[in-house]
Design a protein around this motif. Sequence first.
Motif, PDB file in Angstrom:
ATOM      1  N   UNK A 235      38.971  58.401  30.349  1.00 21.36           N
ATOM      2  CA  UNK A 235      37.958  58.113  31.371  1.00 21.36           C
ATOM      3  C   UNK A 235      36.631  57.711  30.746  1.00 21.36           C
ATOM      4  N   UNK A 236      36.209  58.446  29.721  1.00 27.08           N
ATOM      5  CA  UNK A 236      34.928  58.142  29.074  1.00 27.08           C
ATOM      6  C   UNK A 236      34.951  56.751  28.455  1.00 27.08           C
ATOM      7  N   UNK A 237      36.052  56.400  27.835  1.00 30.19           N
ATOM      8  CA  UNK A 237      36.130  55.077  27.205  1.00 30.19           C
ATOM      9  C   UNK A 237      36.123  53.962  28.235  1.00 30.19           C
ATOM     10  N   UNK A 238      36.853  54.145  29.321  1.00 31.55           N
ATOM     11  CA  UNK A 238      36.881  53.119  30.373  1.00 31.55           C
ATOM     12  C   UNK A 238      35.499  52.931  30.979  1.00 31.55           C
ATOM     13  N   UNK A 239      34.813  54.048  31.256  1.00 36.21           N
ATOM     14  CA  UNK A 239      33.497  53.959  31.882  1.00 36.21           C
ATOM     15  C   UNK A 239      32.431  53.442  30.929  1.00 36.21           C
ATOM     16  N   UNK A 240      32.624  53.648  29.622  1.00 38.61           N
ATOM     17  CA  UNK A 240      31.636  53.188  28.642  1.00 38.61           C
ATOM     18  C   UNK A 240      31.816  51.718  28.288  1.00 38.61           C
ATOM     19  N   UNK A 241      33.007  51.164  28.540  1.00 43.30           N
ATOM     20  CA  UNK A 241      33.260  49.764  28.207  1.00 43.30           C
ATOM     21  C   UNK A 241      32.508  48.837  29.153  1.00 43.30           C
ATOM     22  N   UNK A 242      32.012  47.749  28.597  1.00 41.29           N
ATOM     23  CA  UNK A 242      31.340  46.735  29.412  1.00 41.29           C
ATOM     24  C   UNK A 242      32.048  45.408  29.220  1.00 41.29           C
ATOM     25  N   UNK A 243      32.189  44.677  30.314  1.00 41.62           N
ATOM     26  CA  UNK A 243      32.842  43.379  30.269  1.00 41.62           C
ATOM     27  C   UNK A 243      32.317  42.477  31.359  1.00 41.62           C
ATOM     28  N   UNK A 244      32.826  41.246  31.366  1.00 39.34           N
ATOM     29  CA  UNK A 244      32.381  40.275  32.372  1.00 39.34           C
ATOM     30  C   UNK A 244      32.748  40.723  33.782  1.00 39.34           C
ATOM     31  N   UNK A 245      33.830  41.489  33.898  1.00 38.04           N
ATOM     32  CA  UNK A 245      34.272  41.928  35.230  1.00 38.04           C
ATOM     33  C   UNK A 245      33.403  43.057  35.779  1.00 38.04           C
ATOM     34  N   UNK A 246      32.461  43.558  34.974  1.00 31.74           N
ATOM     35  CA  UNK A 246      31.635  44.691  35.403  1.00 31.74           C
ATOM     36  C   UNK A 246      30.373  44.276  36.139  1.00 31.74           C
ATOM     37  N   UNK A 247      30.219  43.010  36.399  1.00 29.11           N
ATOM     38  CA  UNK A 247      29.016  42.548  37.090  1.00 29.11           C
ATOM     39  C   UNK A 247      28.864  43.237  38.439  1.00 29.11           C
ATOM     40  N   UNK A 248      27.754  43.909  38.618  1.00 32.18           N
ATOM     41  CA  UNK A 248      27.476  44.582  39.885  1.00 32.18           C
ATOM     42  C   UNK A 248      27.934  46.020  39.959  1.00 32.18           C
ATOM     43  N   UNK A 249      28.703  46.479  38.953  1.00 34.81           N
ATOM     44  CA  UNK A 249      29.199  47.865  39.004  1.00 34.81           C
ATOM     45  C   UNK A 249      28.773  48.661  37.768  1.00 34.81           C
TER      46      UNK A 249
END
Length: 452
Positions: A235-249
């Motif tokens: 969970x921590x790794x998923x929430x800490x990752x940033x990507x292009x699909x994270x725009x707005x979230x």
Amino acid sequence: MVHCVKSFLDIQEYRRAVSPMSLLSLTVHWLDTSCTPHGAMLQAKNFHGSHTSDTIAAAITDILVKWHIPLNKVHVMLRDNASNMKKAMDNMGVRSLGCFAHSLQLVVNEGLLSQRSVSDAIAIGRQIVGHFKHSPLAYSRLQDIQLQEMQPKHLQQDVKTRWNSTYLMIQSLLEQKRVLCAYIADHDLPSTLTANQWALLEKTSIVLAPFEELTRKVSSSTASTADVIPAVTVLKRILAKEGDADTGIKTMKKTLLQAVNKRFDTVEDEPLYALATLLDPRYKDRYFTSAQSAKRAKDALTGELEEDLRRSTAGASQAGPSQAAEPQEKFPRVEAAAPSSFMQEFEQIVEESEDPGAASSSSPAVQLHGYLAEKTIATSDNPYQYWGVNKYRLPCLAATATKYLCAPCTSVESERVFSTVSNIVDEKRSRLTAERAEMLVFMRKNLPLLIK
């Protein structure tokens, strides 16, 4: 039962509005000599008086005495997070853990659902679903539009105390977005979602998807305390990752990550979780984020293995040198569909920390070293089957694994007991006594064991 009696017990309170009945349930979970998991309901006790820690402790003690289970045979008690339950376990002098699913509920509520914009959008969605649930005419009109759009699906009503039901409600609303927009064109609704709120619900659904998958994973009948540390790490790794699909979230993910860190800050330092994780062949020491925590866990496990060996030298020696040298047997791998991002993260962590090699010996320390050096089995494989096959090759580890891997990480089984109670004690059977209700529940939950 000998060492297999070392078991897990979970407790939950139950109150029914239909009948003035208060029950305290006690379920037991254990692994037999072939490392096969079992579970049974011992009692759903009629609970009188104030629910203080002392009365709860006394009620649980009475049940254990009735079933001839001494406290030194209880590995851990799983409870909800209420202070009276925690204090009751402390008063009894037994180790206890809070329900992991309840903690996840608090994480999602504190980290996301409590945000004003999100809670407002969800409240409107709840009103929309409630409108169709309580109006047969509105529901009929909605079905007509669904048939035209070829989307005959039900809207999911949520329960505020279960965040995953809120997630499912959001999913159902998003699936029916076109249908609802068509309905609004000709009919009124008590409230409507704006374009920004629809977009917010879509983002919320994306962020909550890993939590929903995790909740299903830890609520299964095969989940154990070994699943907690790996799940938190993923969970921590998923929430800490940033990507292009994270725009707005990004803000949502950051807030949830803070809530996860707050709630599970010391999870790797809890021996009951740490040792169970080491003893699960799917995880071993690959999911510890702190080298110090991993070392403490290994040292604690080595000490426990040596202590167990001293206490049961005669029993451990029965394996024999020829059996101890047996090669590890292979299992057929389970063919599964393409893994989700949540499960891909599990595999990636293993690949990053895998160290090929193997060793075996009758010495607990050498057994542990060789076991940890071997490759982990697939996350879809059965850890109980692994120990059933390798109990002669790694006898010390297998004996300890039967103790630590028998404990579930959630109180789902107790809650399922109360779901059974709600099907028995209803409006048409509201005069059932607590004793009679308990007898019926006992037969319903344990009949499969009796038949076997």
